[in-house]
Design a protein around this motif. Structure first.
Motif, short mmCIF file in Angstrom:
data_model
loop_
_atom_site.label_atom_id
_atom_site.label_comp_id
_atom_site.label_asym_id
_atom_site.label_seq_id
_atom_site.Cartn_x
_atom_site.Cartn_y
_atom_site.Cartn_z
N ASP A 1 13.76 19.49 -18.16
CA ASP A 1 15.09 19.77 -18.68
C ASP A 1 15.50 21.20 -18.37
O ASP A 1 14.75 21.97 -17.75
CB ASP A 1 15.18 19.45 -20.18
CG ASP A 1 14.36 20.40 -21.05
OD1 ASP A 1 13.98 21.49 -20.58
OD2 ASP A 1 14.09 20.05 -22.21
N THR A 2 16.69 21.58 -18.81
CA THR A 2 17.24 22.88 -18.45
C THR A 2 16.47 24.04 -19.07
O THR A 2 16.59 25.17 -18.62
CB THR A 2 18.71 22.98 -18.89
OG1 THR A 2 18.79 22.72 -20.30
CG2 THR A 2 19.56 21.98 -18.13
N ASN B 1 22.04 12.49 -27.13
CA ASN B 1 21.93 13.35 -25.95
C ASN B 1 22.74 12.70 -24.82
O ASN B 1 22.55 11.51 -24.53
CB ASN B 1 20.47 13.50 -25.53
CG ASN B 1 19.65 14.19 -26.60
OD1 ASN B 1 20.12 15.12 -27.25
ND2 ASN B 1 18.41 13.73 -26.78
N GLN C 1 23.05 13.36 -17.77
CA GLN C 1 22.93 14.57 -16.97
C GLN C 1 22.69 14.21 -15.51
O GLN C 1 21.83 13.39 -15.20
CB GLN C 1 21.78 15.42 -17.50
CG GLN C 1 21.58 16.74 -16.78
CD GLN C 1 20.32 17.44 -17.27
OE1 GLN C 1 19.32 17.50 -16.55
NE2 GLN C 1 20.35 17.96 -18.49
N MET D 1 22.24 20.52 -20.38
CA MET D 1 21.74 19.73 -21.49
C MET D 1 22.84 19.64 -22.54
O MET D 1 23.22 20.64 -23.16
CB MET D 1 20.48 20.39 -22.07
CG MET D 1 19.75 19.54 -23.10
SD MET D 1 18.08 20.16 -23.38
CE MET D 1 18.41 21.85 -23.87
#
Length: 835
Positions: free
Chosen positions: A166-167, A744, A747, A778
């Motif tokens: 993830d970021t 969430n 992406q 995110m």
């Protein structure tokens, strides 16, 4: 009834196809040609050696195959007389002329020797696929990937099938971050794993193994599986190496070298690199606040701008000593030193219930960071014969420090924070492997892991006299000690086309979590048995079916257990939970793999049942931040105009059940075009609740039951353009996923690279773009009783990188010819099915 008939028809068709595939021309039953291929000097098995069976004095291949990790092969042909050729890159081929095959035939051991003429030439050789699909794991070959040139291990992992980063640098496998990361088969001792992976250069990595359902030989930790990062170890004869220089935007520089010198008895290898990296990021959080009647009371918009600068040196030096022809001793020292500056600016914009602007404030966090990691590793291998009977011993001693000093300026407050961490770790392991009969293998071993972490966290405020005063509510000293002893045994054997592997691991854990400042001592002791079972069926030379089960464990570590409050934001804070218990997972996996000339296809269905799963919950603290930036706790009956402070903490939620299926697909439609892709779909069901007491003494119960579907996909294309220019393109998408307190959002990201060999293929120039559309953010929605918010955060914006690689005395794409004497995975390698 129709479904039953349809199933019977499928079985009939499959059986007919299978029986037909076992017959040769004219309906003659096929027979098996088997054998093993070894490197002549070291007697190590050669994986991916090719076997070609041809008619006498004819070059047309009638049947063929490749060797497995043990050097074994099995090819089915009709009875007859054939020429048989065994080949391996950079080795002299062996031919068996006019071999009469009337029944099942074992050619025995075939020893190949290096071709000195080829060794002295620097030519382009056949490259392995970027992704190799095996029955029990996927292997990602870093050297074939242009996109990661000049990058870090995080960039490497982000291109591995089934893996996502993830970021913020957190790694997940099949959508779960409940994993174990190993380096050369040993657990990484880094205090901050996400940061450590960003500091280790991609150029130091040879390959990455993804093991979704590990056997008893591996640590039980990692509910969703294991990722094993294997560092480069030179094995070529003589003096050779690689030099890599890179630069990029935002401002980034790097220089690294991999150098190897090998004699008959000694093999010296070293890797050293310096890098300067700049990561620019951004984020925002837009919140709407409500009263008890769900009436909007105010709005708050936060914007965030970050800049992280890192100076890093990474070094690794070691020597492999051939004590006797069957005994090998390797010692190495790894060293990392990183310093950096972090700038995190948050602007707050306040609005009333009618969205009318009422004021603004800011919070600026300037931090100096530093870390130093030193590790000594030793590996001793004794081979009793060339059939796999061996004893290995591993030792690792490490010391890691991680320091961060921050100055937080807010209108009108001023704070300083100090976070100093020191971790010491000792690992010791012994493994014994004994082949039994034909296709049988017994293994047993011990592993001890002994760690000690000391974390001092201090937050200071300015009093009315301008003096710095420690805040006792936010400061603490954490002492974390972890001692784990483990024993394991497993037995594998093969009966006809079935292979079996059964294992049992026992781990005894003793953990102390002590808060020294307030004399709060916690001890957790537990021991568990971890069974595992694997069954595979060889449908044909090119297809296999497998089923497996294992019990796994996840221990809470690091920020999960540290009760220090993350003070980067005074409105949205994070706090660890030292009372977390480990979670236990039962894993089931069914897989199928099929290989054709140009295609390799692998699919699996999996189910994970986890008890006491870790989950993050958000709840109000009872504190508010006033318009002038001060954090206060309202007294009963007191009204304070301000923004509620929300805290996020991990808890043992209850139960999580996850079901999913996965496809991995490698396709080479033409010699100049290679494709590999990965798709994963899963359903997650969680059940549990969280209770807390608010400032009025009322017990609030949060229902956290949730069920959600999600998916992610990745596709990688590599094309050879005219003038021998290589072009690589990778795209990935993570689907939306509902959570107990929101969702969430999806992406998308895309990376691309161009590469060209120059200087008679001794050097390579590569240019890559990370996050082409600047879209990897995110994003999430959160819904609580008193607040609804939308957040997005981008840890790293789009980056451009240019690299230059120069090879001396080392052919491009050349496979290591003197195969490693140890399992590449170090102390936790192995785990192959018996064959």
């Amino acid at each position: 009834m129709k479904k039953i008939k349809f199933a019977v028809l499928l079985v009939f068709l499959f059986t007919s196809f299978y029986n037909y595939s076992q017959q040769g021309p004219g309906g003659k039953p096929k027979v098996k040609v088997t054998g093993k291929v070894f490197e002549k000097v070291s007697k190590q098995p050669l994986e991916y050696a090719t076997i070609s069976i041809m008619a006498p004095n004819d070059t047309k291949v009638i049947a063929g195959g490749i060797t497995n990790p043990k050097g074994e092969f099995e090819v089915a042909v009709a009875p007859g007389t054939y020429d048989i050729k065994i080949e391996f890159i950079s080795f002299k081929s062996t031919e068996i002329k006019q071999k009469s095959i009337t029944g099942d035939t074992n050619l025995g051991a075939v020893n190949l020797s290096e071709d000195a003429a080829q060794l002295n030439e620097v030519v382009v050789r056949a490259e392995k696929s970027t992704v190799e699909i095996k029955l029990d794991k996927k292997v990602y070959n870093v050297g074939q990937d242009m996109i990661v040139k000049g990058g870090s291990v995080s960039d490497v992992l982000d291109n591995v099938p089934s893996v996502s980063v993830d970021t913020e640098g957190n790694v997940s496998l099949r959508g779960s971050d409940n994993i174990r990361i190993l380096i050369d088969g040993r657990p990484s001792q880094a205090i901050n794993m996400a940061e450590a992976l960003r500091q280790l250069p991609a150029d130091a990595i040879d390959k990455v193994e993804v093991i979704t359902n590990p056997s008893a030989r591996y640590d039980a930790e990692g509910g969703s599986g294991i990722i094993n990062i294997i560092l480069k170890k030179g094995k070529n004869q003589g003096f050779n190496g690689t030099l890599i220089a890179s630069t990029g935007l935002p401002e980034t520089y790097g220089l690294s070298a991999n150098v190897n010198y090998k004699t008959e008895k000694l093999n010296y290898f070293t890797t050293a690199g310096y890098n300067y990296r700049t990561n620019e990021g951004a984020g925002k959080t837009n919140s709407e606040y409500f009263d008890t009647n769900k009436t909007t009371t105010s709005f708050l918009d936060e914007t965030r701008d970050t800049k992280r600068v890192r100076n890093g040196f990474n070094g690794r030096a070691g020597v492999e000593w051939t004590l006797t022809p069957t005994t090998f001793w390797t010692n190495a020292i790894n060293y990392q030193n990183n310093t950096g500056d972090d700038r995190d600016l948050i602007n707050y914009y306040n609005y009333d219930a009618n969205r009318v602007f009422t004021g603004t404030s800011y919070r600026l966090n300037n931090a100096d960071t530093g870390s130093e990691n030193v590790e000594f590793t030793s590996n001793l291998i004794k081979n009793f014969n060339d059939k796999g009977h061996k004893l290995t011993a591993d030792l690792s001693i490490s010391r890691n420090t991680d320091d961060s000093n921050s100055t937080i300026t807010a209108s009108p407050n001023f704070n300083t924070t100090l976070n100093d961490q020191v971790q010491k770790q000792v690992l010791a392991q012994v493994d014994y492997v004994l082949p039994l009969g034909k296709g049988g293998q017994f293994e047993a071993g011990y592993k001890g892991s002994f760690g000690d972490l000391n974390n001092i966290y201090n937050v200071s405020n300015l009093d009315s006299n301008g003096q710095s005063v420690t805040d006792p509510n936010l400061s603490n000293t954490l002492e974390y000690k972890e001692n784990i002893n483990a024993l394991y045994t497993q037995y594998g054997f093969k009966v006809n086309k079935f292979s079996y592997l059964f294992g049992l691991r026992w781990e005894d854990t003793n953990i102390q979590v002590n808060l020294l400042d307030n004399s709060d001592y916690n001890t957790k002791k537990y021991n568990n048995l971890f069974p595992s079972a694997f069954v595979s069926y060889e449908i044909s030379d090119q297809s296999n079916f497998s089923a497996s089960y294992s019990k796994r464990l996840s221990r809470p570590r690091g920020r999960f257990m540290n009760p220090a409050v993350n003070y980067a934001s005074n409105i949205n804070i994070f706090q660890g939970n030292p009372d977390l218990d480990p979670s236990l997972t039962d894993k089931y996996d069914i897989g199928y793999i099929k290989r054709w000339d140009k295609v390799t296809f692998n699919t699996s269905a999996y189910f994970e049942n986890t008890k006491d799963v870790f989950s993050f919950v958000r709840s109000p603290t009872g504190n508010v931040v006033t318009p002038d930036g001060e954090v206060v706790t309202p007294q009963p009956g007191e009204t304070v105009e301000g923004t509620p402070v929300i805290k996020s903490s991990p808890i043992n939620l209850g139960r999580e059940q996850k079901f999913g299926f996965e496809f991995t697909f490698n396709y080479t439609p033409y010699k100049w075009w290679k494709l590999n892709s990965n798709f994963n779909f899963f359903n997650v069901k969680t059940t549990g609740e969280n209770s807390y007491t608010d400032t009025q003494g009322k017990v609030i119960v949060q229902d956290l039951d949730n069920q959600a579907n999600s998916w992610f996909a990745r596709i990688n294309s590599k094309v050879t353009l005219p003038y021998k220019i290589d072009w690589q393109l990778t795209a990935m998408y993570n689907g939306e996923q509902k959570t107990a307190q929101g969702k969430n959002l999806g992406q998308f990201g895309m990376n691309t690279a161009l590469s060209k060999d120059v200087m008679k293929d001794k050097a390579t120039i590569a240019f890559n773009i990370s996050d082409v559309f600047n879209s990897r953010k995110m994003r999430s929605d959160t819904y609580l009783d008193n607040v609804s918010s939308y957040s997005e955060f981008q840890f790293r914006k789009r980056q451009f990188n240019l690299s230059f690689t120069y090879r001396f005395n080392k052919p491009k794409g050349e496979r290591d010819k003197n195969m490693p004497k140890n399992n590449d995975g170090g102390g936790d390698g192995g785990g192959e099915f018996p064959g």
